[in-house]
Motif scaffolding. Structure first.
Motif, PDB file in Angstrom:
ATOM      1  N   SER A  33      -5.230   9.332 -11.647  1.00  0.00           N
ATOM      2  CA  SER A  33      -4.909   9.214 -10.646  1.00  0.00           C
ATOM      3  C   SER A  33      -6.965   8.250 -10.011  1.00  0.00           C
ATOM      4  O   SER A  33      -6.191   7.754  -9.364  1.00  0.00           O
ATOM      5  CB  SER A  33      -5.262  10.635  -9.291  1.00  0.00           C
ATOM      6  N   ILE A  34      -7.383   8.972 -10.687  1.00  0.00           N
ATOM      7  CA  ILE A  34      -8.577   7.901 -10.511  1.00  0.00           C
ATOM      8  C   ILE A  34      -8.891   6.582 -10.940  1.00  0.00           C
ATOM      9  O   ILE A  34      -8.978   5.714 -10.194  1.00  0.00           O
ATOM     10  CB  ILE A  34     -10.114   8.815 -11.522  1.00  0.00           C
TER      11      ILE A  34
ATOM     12  N   LEU B  95       0.970  -1.167  -0.204  1.00  0.00           N
ATOM     13  CA  LEU B  95       0.250  -0.032   0.237  1.00  0.00           C
ATOM     14  C   LEU B  95       0.228   1.072  -0.046  1.00  0.00           C
ATOM     15  O   LEU B  95       0.493   2.571  -1.168  1.00  0.00           O
ATOM     16  CB  LEU B  95      -1.177   0.072   1.372  1.00  0.00           C
TER      17      LEU B  95
ATOM     18  N   SER C 254      -6.090   0.696  -7.379  1.00  0.00           N
ATOM     19  CA  SER C 254      -6.238   0.174  -5.776  1.00  0.00           C
ATOM     20  C   SER C 254      -7.100  -0.651  -5.116  1.00  0.00           C
ATOM     21  O   SER C 254      -6.648  -1.733  -4.816  1.00  0.00           O
ATOM     22  CB  SER C 254      -5.059   1.118  -5.492  1.00  0.00           C
ATOM     23  N   GLN C 255      -8.249  -0.241  -5.900  1.00  0.00           N
ATOM     24  CA  GLN C 255      -9.504  -0.939  -4.850  1.00  0.00           C
ATOM     25  C   GLN C 255      -9.613  -2.293  -5.617  1.00  0.00           C
ATOM     26  O   GLN C 255      -9.848  -3.746  -4.486  1.00  0.00           O
ATOM     27  CB  GLN C 255     -10.135  -0.227  -4.874  1.00  0.00           C
TER      28      GLN C 255
ATOM     29  N   SER D 218      -6.401   4.839  -8.813  1.00  0.00           N
ATOM     30  CA  SER D 218      -7.254   4.617  -7.051  1.00  0.00           C
ATOM     31  C   SER D 218      -8.143   3.220  -7.684  1.00  0.00           C
ATOM     32  O   SER D 218      -8.489   2.436  -6.041  1.00  0.00           O
ATOM     33  CB  SER D 218      -8.100   6.153  -7.264  1.00  0.00           C
TER      34      SER D 218
ATOM     35  N   ASN E 167     -17.599   1.860 -11.737  1.00  0.00           N
ATOM     36  CA  ASN E 167     -17.207   2.841 -11.754  1.00  0.00           C
ATOM     37  C   ASN E 167     -16.710   4.043 -12.367  1.00  0.00           C
ATOM     38  O   ASN E 167     -16.608   5.270 -12.107  1.00  0.00           O
ATOM     39  CB  ASN E 167     -16.540   2.684 -10.400  1.00  0.00           C
TER      40      ASN E 167
ATOM     41  N   ILE F 262      -6.555  -4.879  -7.473  1.00  0.00           N
ATOM     42  CA  ILE F 262      -6.036  -5.859  -6.837  1.00  0.00           C
ATOM     43  C   ILE F 262      -5.595  -5.412  -5.215  1.00  0.00           C
ATOM     44  O   ILE F 262      -5.001  -5.972  -4.419  1.00  0.00           O
ATOM     45  CB  ILE F 262      -4.447  -4.836  -7.502  1.00  0.00           C
ATOM     46  N   GLN F 263      -5.697  -4.316  -4.519  1.00  0.00           N
ATOM     47  CA  GLN F 263      -4.698  -4.228  -3.254  1.00  0.00           C
ATOM     48  C   GLN F 263      -6.322  -4.108  -2.138  1.00  0.00           C
ATOM     49  O   GLN F 263      -5.966  -4.946  -1.381  1.00  0.00           O
ATOM     50  CB  GLN F 263      -4.354  -2.581  -2.960  1.00  0.00           C
ATOM     51  N   GLY F 264      -6.936  -3.483  -2.740  1.00  0.00           N
ATOM     52  CA  GLY F 264      -8.682  -4.029  -1.772  1.00  0.00           C
ATOM     53  C   GLY F 264      -9.326  -5.949  -1.791  1.00  0.00           C
ATOM     54  O   GLY F 264      -9.830  -6.423  -1.038  1.00  0.00           O
TER      55      GLY F 264
ATOM     56  N   GLU G  11      -5.884  13.771 -13.566  1.00  0.00           N
ATOM     57  CA  GLU G  11      -6.914  13.946 -12.356  1.00  0.00           C
ATOM     58  C   GLU G  11      -6.907  12.184 -13.244  1.00  0.00           C
ATOM     59  O   GLU G  11      -7.821  11.577 -12.393  1.00  0.00           O
ATOM     60  CB  GLU G  11      -8.109  14.822 -13.248  1.00  0.00           C
TER      61      GLU G  11
END
Lengths: 284, 282, 428
Positions: free
Chosen positions: C396-397, C252, C403-404, C400, C419, C406-408, C393
């Motif tokens: 970065s969207i 993370l 990340s949601q 995120s 989304n 693969i990591q989340g 932008e």
């Protein structure tokens, strides 16, 4: 004369607290990035926040969960520990002091120390799990666990302080009342709910409000430990506002709208507390 | 009779035994992280990432501290932290004491509203007001100075409130007597009120100290240059983007930041605890 | 209509007139100090930059002193620069990422260097073509390449040889096959490959190998990867790889350094990172006794690579002509062969000029170390994300969202794409 004395303080509060609040709400109706000119766009920012984009709602949910958990556990543990450590003894005093220490330390430091202990590969907690033959956890990297890690750190950090407040209020209960209850052989639980809790309710009420507010403004720990991730599993309102105001091309208008909503939530909660909980508070 | 007595005694012994063990556990829970910070800072990088971790450094080294000092201009950060903290405490006291005194001893028009404003201000987090204050500071061209970290905190709503409560407990006759002796307001404040409210004042000062020494969000937002950043922001600089997180270095930096606070606490813990607990809120 | 035309004409005149005011190269007449904001925080980067600055300060005859300020990651430099421009107190010169350049350029915040380039006869043709995309905007010269980079596949040669691949992989499919083998042969102790999340960099080139343009459309104002299924396919695959275990889930925080840590302690056999980290990574590999291979990055069906990194731009607001002129001198100094070559050799960033490549410094380095040369050769097929005001932008969207997933790991790839469609609707 009194006006001269309060004038400086009131000036500071007006300039640095109340004017910014009004301006925040004002800015929330504009598209503005500090460099460009302000463009009035009505409620568009709010519409995007609440209905178009999904990240704000997520941040709101995270903040609510975090705040509820922190308020609940801090107050509960503070009361339990206070009852447990009430007796004046050396070890109790030492324990109180030890528990209070983290409160004085910067949240940033605390967050670094705990990040290090939460570290997946060489962190202490996973080592401890391995020691008792449990499989390691992903702690901050786990989207459902991360927010709880942050809750733990917050409770750990401030419990000692709130414990002291509860202890002090316990000590301020007139001893005759307790003695009377003891003479009556009142059962412990009943003694607690009928006598002790009402007597310390003003302090508990104060804690409720302060901890709620301080939870809603959580930032330091999140920024250091997860920076809102994974995904936006630990994104909270202030990291959200900060991100949009100072990263992401500085969308100050949009961030102000988010800030205004946070302000609104805090106001509603405070009113709610005073209306519903405040009534039950027993003032001596 | 006899056996019942021992049973009771045994049970109490067991209870206090469990209680004692649990207390020890709590001590570990609250003190160990600090121990871990200290121990890590004396480890080598290699020593810090061995699994399972060792409770004592394998090779004791000051390498991490050397790195902190070579990679950071630590004095700069330290100086900023000190200046900001001292300035905030001084200004808050100078502004807060008279206000608290006026609120506690005078009735004047608008007092109720102003007091309500103070209470309300106490509840407004700086995390909401920062956008506008940032714009103000930028218009004033202050962002390259320490002023944005000091001036907005000139009045502490919490401090005013707390001091007012303390001042109110000073018996009126003493003040009346002083007035009869032709003592001026300033004299009353400094000679009577402040000594009487000593422990509240200490609490307020401690809170101001902890608040500004530890503040992170505000300087993060309000500083554009390294020369105005405080210690709390320095630790981030110790994270090497590529070379792996060097925990000993970060913990060493952390220690330097935590140490002053810990020392003050160790020296004055009894006073702090008592004033915090008993005058914390009433 | 006629009125509109007149208004437009007037506007154009005004703009060009304003341009004329700015478009004048001046000389530095008296000693001056300028600030330089940068993102060079790693030890080798910081050392090299400190050397550059010291040398410039000591040798320039105009009395210019440069003060370097490390501002954190590229995103921090971008944020701080914008904030400081708003505050009226910006740095004179800054190291800006490819995502930030459009943001600054489209708001007309960067100095047009054309007059300086012309005055000093600076040879623009000497700049390596592959890294020249972000130099020009609207007929102006707005930046100079400084820490431009491409992605490199860093791999443990021994580990891959052990499972039967004794050269670098040429396609993603091949890489994945062997990565999986490494994982299985080690009973899950060693992961075959790992990516950190840089949506506009590492993931961009992977998506690009599917749809030809990556996460942002060619015109820079849309994301058809959401509609044509390419993003969904990539996300589904990536999720699957991590689910199967042989592809590492990025950490993370400080993901890039964690990947390197794992590579060094031999629990990861390969990872993709920037060429800008080549020196750091090689040093660490050597220290840990790892037989490091550096190779072209691979996408679906063949080689694919991104270009990214930082460029130098001079801020036109809040800076005097003298400061701007001084910044140009510093920029010119950093573009000298010796500096460009030294920068490449010391840290791994791409050499940005053709003449620097001819220097002994680079030639000697390349003779000794294939990996550095490789990063330059990779430019033949590497491409960068489109120049667009939305880059910052949108990346970065997307980052995120990734990340949601693969990591989340509490969301499906389909939901992520859905989304993102909503976000795209709000953004573009």
């Amino acid at each position: 004369m009194p006006y001269v004395m309060v004038a400086p303080a009131m000036t500071f509060l007006l300039v640095f607290t109340f004017y910014p609040l009004a301006n925040l709400v004002y800015l929330s109706f504009f598209r503005y990035n500090l460099i460009s000119d302000k463009v009035f766009i009505g409620l568009t920012n709010y519409r995007n926040l609440l209905f178009v984009k999904k990240d704000f709602i997520q941040a709101l949910k995270n903040t609510a969960l975090y705040s509820f958990a922190v308020v609940f556990f801090t107050i509960l543990l503070a009361i339990l520990f206070a009852l447990w450590l009430e007796k004046d003894s050396k070890i109790n005093r030492f324990l109180q002091k030890s528990m209070f220490t983290p409160y004085l330390i910067a949240m940033v430091s605390t967050a670094y120390i705990w990040s290090w202990m939460f570290d997946v590969d060489s962190g202490l907690l996973n080592a401890a799990l391995a020691f008792v033959k449990l499989s390691p956890l992903r702690w901050l990297n786990d989207s459902s666990l991360a927010i709880w890690c942050i809750v733990i750190v917050s409770v750990w950090k401030s419990l000692g302080y709130y414990l002291l407040i509860v202890l002090a209020s316990l000590k301020s209960i007139p001893s005759e009342i307790i003695e009377a209850a003891e003479l009556d052989n009142t059962p412990w639980l009943r003694k607690f709910f009928r006598i002790i809790l009402p007597m310390i309710s003003p302090q508990i009420f104060f804690l409720l409000i302060t901890i709620t507010i301080s939870s809603f403004k959580v930032f330091d720990s999140v920024r250091v430990m997860t920076n809102g991730g994974p995904g936006n599993a630990t994104d909270v309102l202030v990291t959200y506002i900060h991100r949009y105001a100072f990263q992401m091309n500085m969308r100050v208008g949009y961030a102000s709208a988010a800030g205004s909503l946070l302000l609104g939530i805090l106001m509603i909660l405070t009113v709610f507390y005073f209306r519903f909980a405040g009534r039950r508070v027993h003032y001596q | 009779m006899h056996s019942k007595y021992t049973g009771f005694k045994l049970r109490r012994l067991a209870v206090s035994g469990i209680s004692f063990t649990f207390k020890l556990f709590m001590l570990v829970l609250f003190l160990f992280p600090f121990y871990w910070m200290i121990v890590t800072s004396f480890k080598t990088y290699g020593g810090s990432i061995v699994f399972p971790p060792t409770l004592l450094p394998h090779t004791f080294t000051l390498e991490a501290f050397e790195q902190v000092f070579t990679r950071l201009n630590l004095w700069n950060y330290l100086k900023n932290s000190v200046i900001v903290t001292v300035a905030v405490i001084v200004i808050q006291t100078l502004i807060g004491v008279p206000a608290a005194y006026a609120f506690s001893r005078y009735s004047f028009k608008g007092r109720g509203i102003m007091l309500a404003l103070v209470m309300a201000a106490f509840m407004v987090p700086t995390q909401i007001t920062f956008i506008t204050v940032y714009i103000m500071m930028s218009k004033l061209r202050w962002l390259n100075t320490l002023l944005p970290q000091i001036v907005p905190f000139g009045a502490s709503a919490y401090g005013i409130f707390l001091l007012r409560q303390a001042f109110m407990q000073v018996p009126t006759d003493i003040i009346e007597a002083a007035r009869l002796d032709n003592a001026g307001e300033i004299k009353i404040m400094t000679r009577i009120m402040l000594p009487a409210a000593k422990s509240s004042l200490m609490t307020v000062t401690l809170f101001s100290f902890v608040g500004s020494w530890n503040s992170y969000f505000w300087p993060l937002v309000m500083s554009n240059a390294e020369k105005v950043r405080p210690l709390t922001l320095a630790i981030e600089r110790l994270k090497d983007q590529d070379a792996g997180i060097n925990w000993p270095v970060i913990m060493a930096g952390n220690m330097i930041m935590v140490l002053p606070v810990l020392l003050i606490f160790l020296l004055m813990s009894n006073k702090i605890i008592s004033s915090m607990g008993y005058r914390g809120i009433k | 209509m006629k009125k509109l035309f007149v208004v437009l004409l007037m506007g154009a005149l005004l703009v060009s007139a304003q341009g004329l005011v700015f478009a004048e190269a001046v000389g530095v007449t008296e000693p001056i100090t300028i600030t330089f904001w940068h993102a060079r925080g790693s030890t080798v980067d910081a050392e090299w930059l400190a050397n550059s600055i010291n040398k410039f300060n000591a040798t320039n005859t105009l009395g210019i002193t440069v003060e370097g300020v490390y501002q954190g990651y590229f995103s921090d430099v971008q944020a701080k620069t914008l904030a400081s421009i708003a505050a009226g107190d910006p740095p004179t010169i800054a190291e800006i990422s490819c995502t930030a350049i459009p943001v600054l350029a489209t708001q007309d915040l960067l100095v047009d260097l054309t007059p300086y380039v012309e005055r000093d006869g600076f040879d623009m043709d000497n700049i390596v073509e592959a890294v020249s995309d972000y130099i020009y905007y609207d007929g102006q010269i707005i930046t100079m390449p400084y820490t431009r980079g491409t992605a490199i596949m860093y791999y443990n040669k021994d580990m891959y040889a052990e499972v039967g691949l004794d050269r670098a992989p040429t396609t993603l499919e091949e890489l994945n096959h062997y990565a999986k083998l490494i994982y299985e042969n080690s009973d899950g102790a060693v992961k075959g490959i790992g990516y950190t999340i840089e949506a506009n960099y590492y993931q961009h080139y992977l998506v690009q190998s599917l749809n030809g343009m990556g996460i942002l459309d060619a015109d820079g104002s849309g994301a058809s990867c959401l509609e044509d299924g390419s993003l969904l396919q990539f996300l589904t695959d990536w999720f699957e790889w991590t689910e199967e275990g042989w592809c590492a889930v990025p950490a993370l925080s400080s993901a890039s350094s964690v990947v390197q840590e794992n590579f060094n302690n031999k629990s990861l056999a390969a990872f993709v990172s920037s060429s800008n980290r080549a020196t750091t990574i090689s040093n660490n590999a050597k220290a840990n006794g790892i037989n490091l291979g550096m190779a072209f990055t691979v996408g679906y069906g063949g080689y694919s690579a991104p270009i990214g990194g930082g460029s130098l731009g001079i801020i036109n607001r809040g800076n005097t002509d003298q400061e701007i002129a001084a910044a140009w001198e510093f920029m010119k100094f950093l573009m000298t062969d010796e500096q460009v070559a030294g920068n490449h050799v010391a840290t791994g960033v791409l050499p940005a000029t053709y003449s620097s490549i001819e220097t002994d410094i680079i030639q000697e380095c390349w003779a000794e170390n294939e990996g550095y040369k490789l990063s330059y050769e990779q430019l033949d097929f590497a491409s960068e994300i489109r120049f667009s005001p939305y880059v910052s932008e949108w990346s970065s969207i997307v980052k995120s969202a990734m990340s949601q997933l693969i990591q989340g790991r509490n969301i499906t790839p389909e939901e992520v794409v859905q989304n993102l469609k909503d976000e795209a609707a709000a953004l573009f």
